[in-house]
Design an enzyme around this catalytic site. Structure first.
Site, PDB file in Angstrom:
ATOM      1  N   GLN A  69       0.836  -1.200   0.000  1.00  0.00           N
ATOM      2  CA  GLN A  69       0.000   0.000   0.000  1.00  0.00           C
ATOM      3  C   GLN A  69       0.873   1.253   0.000  1.00  0.00           C
ATOM      4  OE1 GLN A  69      -2.474   0.198   3.474  1.00  0.00           O
ATOM      5  NE2 GLN A  69      -3.752   1.841   2.693  1.00  0.00           N
ATOM      6  N   GLY A  70       0.662   2.134  -0.970  1.00  0.00           N
ATOM      7  CA  GLY A  70       1.424   3.373  -1.062  1.00  0.00           C
ATOM      8  C   GLY A  70       0.574   4.577  -0.710  1.00  0.00           C
TER       9      GLY A  70
ATOM     10  N   SER B 142       0.815   6.472   2.940  1.00  0.00           N
ATOM     11  CA  SER B 142       1.515   7.409   3.817  1.00  0.00           C
ATOM     12  C   SER B 142       2.827   7.897   3.221  1.00  0.00           C
ATOM     13  CB  SER B 142       1.804   6.751   5.167  1.00  0.00           C
ATOM     14  OG  SER B 142       0.607   6.454   5.849  1.00  0.00           O
TER      15      SER B 142
ATOM     16  N   GLU C 239      -9.904  -1.592   5.379  1.00  0.00           N
ATOM     17  CA  GLU C 239      -8.742  -1.763   6.246  1.00  0.00           C
ATOM     18  C   GLU C 239      -9.123  -1.735   7.713  1.00  0.00           C
ATOM     19  OE1 GLU C 239      -4.209   0.025   6.536  1.00  0.00           O
ATOM     20  OE2 GLU C 239      -5.813   1.334   5.851  1.00  0.00           O
TER      21      GLU C 239
ATOM     22  N   SER D 123      -4.082   7.035  12.531  1.00  0.00           N
ATOM     23  CA  SER D 123      -3.768   7.262  13.939  1.00  0.00           C
ATOM     24  C   SER D 123      -5.041   7.476  14.751  1.00  0.00           C
ATOM     25  CB  SER D 123      -2.849   8.474  14.089  1.00  0.00           C
ATOM     26  OG  SER D 123      -3.557   9.665  13.780  1.00  0.00           O
TER      27      SER D 123
END
Length: 395
Positions: free
Chosen positions: A129-130, A132, A247, A378
């Site tokens: 997964q690209g 962040s 996710e 987060s």
């Protein structure tokens, strides 16, 4: 919520349990474990995923036309629970199965579905997964990796970080900026990038646990065919929200809850067999902390089931997934902190030392848990989502 299962669902559970007994190595979880070497463990997990596919247990809720079983949402939940209950190896292609595949199923073209879904479900191609970046983690809309259209290609330049399993991956889905002049949520696109493309370099990041699951990934003039865009140009934010809903969804929460409960049961059993007159389990403060963890793990299960009930009643995946992610990440951190307290003077003794408790499993899990409230969004971001999208609070 209805906690009962139909005869067909119970038959599904029994069939899966029987298959797992035959498929897992004899002595699994007792005398037989995953390889300790990180690369060997990755290949072991990939072999397990391919065994699942050969047995007809891969992508079970995908449509049959793409190799799945067309399983119901309840069967998908049962699958997650039973895999965790059997302590089956976790997958290395979880990004492909849980994120890339469902996103392509929902938003991809027919050509993309035909090209990418079969090798994902067979774990012939591993995905990462690209999303962040060093300055765009929690604030995902601030990504600066650029993709400029040149003829029939996009030219990608930039850096991604925390790309789990990138060192083993064949493909990456990435959120890239295609219009630097548009508002930050409006100028993004969703690309599928071949990790063998010239110009991609990967640097593993060693974590506090000693592992290198995460990586930095650099893109230097990487060419991506224009047909590898999912959705329209500058429509990437909408596509990415679908990915994040999967996710943080209840499937993940249910499986985690079972595994956390197993860890907690292991800890309680170990503490109960401690010798001596000053057992930590006899300390009232320690017992109170452990009782809280027992309660929180059960609430973790109920949170996931509540969200499943919403989906079964026809509601779409939405911001309620943030409740699941926020809750389990803090509950698990609390559990492992309580484990360290319960281990007392032996807590600093890590794996490899004959005096370490349970081979150092709780020390390792304690270190790994520090990332729980950061990855997959987060805690601060999850609270913002819950406040703004569910409670209607002002921005």
């Amino acid at each position: 919520m209805d906690f009962t299962y139909t005869p067909a669902e119970e038959a599904f559970r029994s069939s899966l349990r029987a298959w797992l007994v035959d498929a897992l190595p004899q002595g699994w979880g007792e005398s037989v474990f995953e390889p300790e070497d990180e690369d060997e463990r990755a290949m072991f997990r990939l072999d397990w995923e391919r065994k699942l596919h050969a047995g007809g247990w891969s992508g079970i809720n995908w449509p049959t036309e793409y190799g799945g079983r067309g399983a119901t949402l309840v069967e998908r939940a049962i699958f997650a629970e039973e895999m965790a209950r059997a302590r089956a190896p976790e997958g290395i292609n979880i990004i492909g199965h849980n994120l890339a595949g469902p996103t392509i199923l929902r938003h991809g073209t027919q050509a993309q579905k035909k090209r990418f879904l079969p090798p994902i479900i067979a774990s012939q191609e591993v995905w990462c997964q690209g999303f962040s970046e060093p300055n765009a983690g929690s604030d995902l809309a601030s990504v600066r990796t650029r993709a400029q259209r040149r003829g029939d290609k996009f030219i990608v330049n930039g850096q991604k970080i925390w790309t789990s399993f990138a060192q083993y991956s064949h493909w990456c889905f990435a959120l890239v900026r295609t219009d630097p002049d548009a508002p930050k949520h409006k100028g993004l696109s969703f690309l599928l990038i071949d990790m063998k493309s010239p110009g991609i370099s990967i640097r593993p990041l060693r974590q506090i646990s000693g592992e290198c699951e995460f990586n930095e990934t650099f893109f230097d003039d990487v060419e991506v065919p224009a047909e590898n865009i999912v959705g329209d140009v500058n429509d990437g934010w909408r596509i990415a929200m679908t990915t994040l809903a999967y996710e943080r969804g209840p499937e993940d929460g249910l499986a985690r809850q079972v595994r956390f409960k197993q860890e907690l049961d292991k800890l309680l059993g170990m503490l109960d067999t401690q010798a001596g007159h000053h057992r930590s389990i006899d300390n009232a403060a320690i017992r109170q902390k452990l009782a809280r963890s027992i309660t929180e793990v059960e609430v973790m299960r109920l949170n996931a089931l509540r969200t499943f009930s919403k989906y079964l009643n026809g509601e779409d995946r939405g911001p309620d997934a943030s409740i699941i992610k926020l809750y389990w990440s803090h509950a698990a951190q609390n559990m492992y902190e309580n484990a360290m307290d319960a281990l007392g003077p032996t807590a600093p003794i890590a794996g490899g030392d004959p005096l370490s408790a349970a081979g150092g499993r709780f020390q390792l899990s304690y270190l790994q848990s520090k990332a729980f409230t950061i990855y997959s969004g987060s805690s601060e971001i999850q609270r913002n989502i819950i406040g703004e999208r569910m409670l209607g609070l002002p921005r």
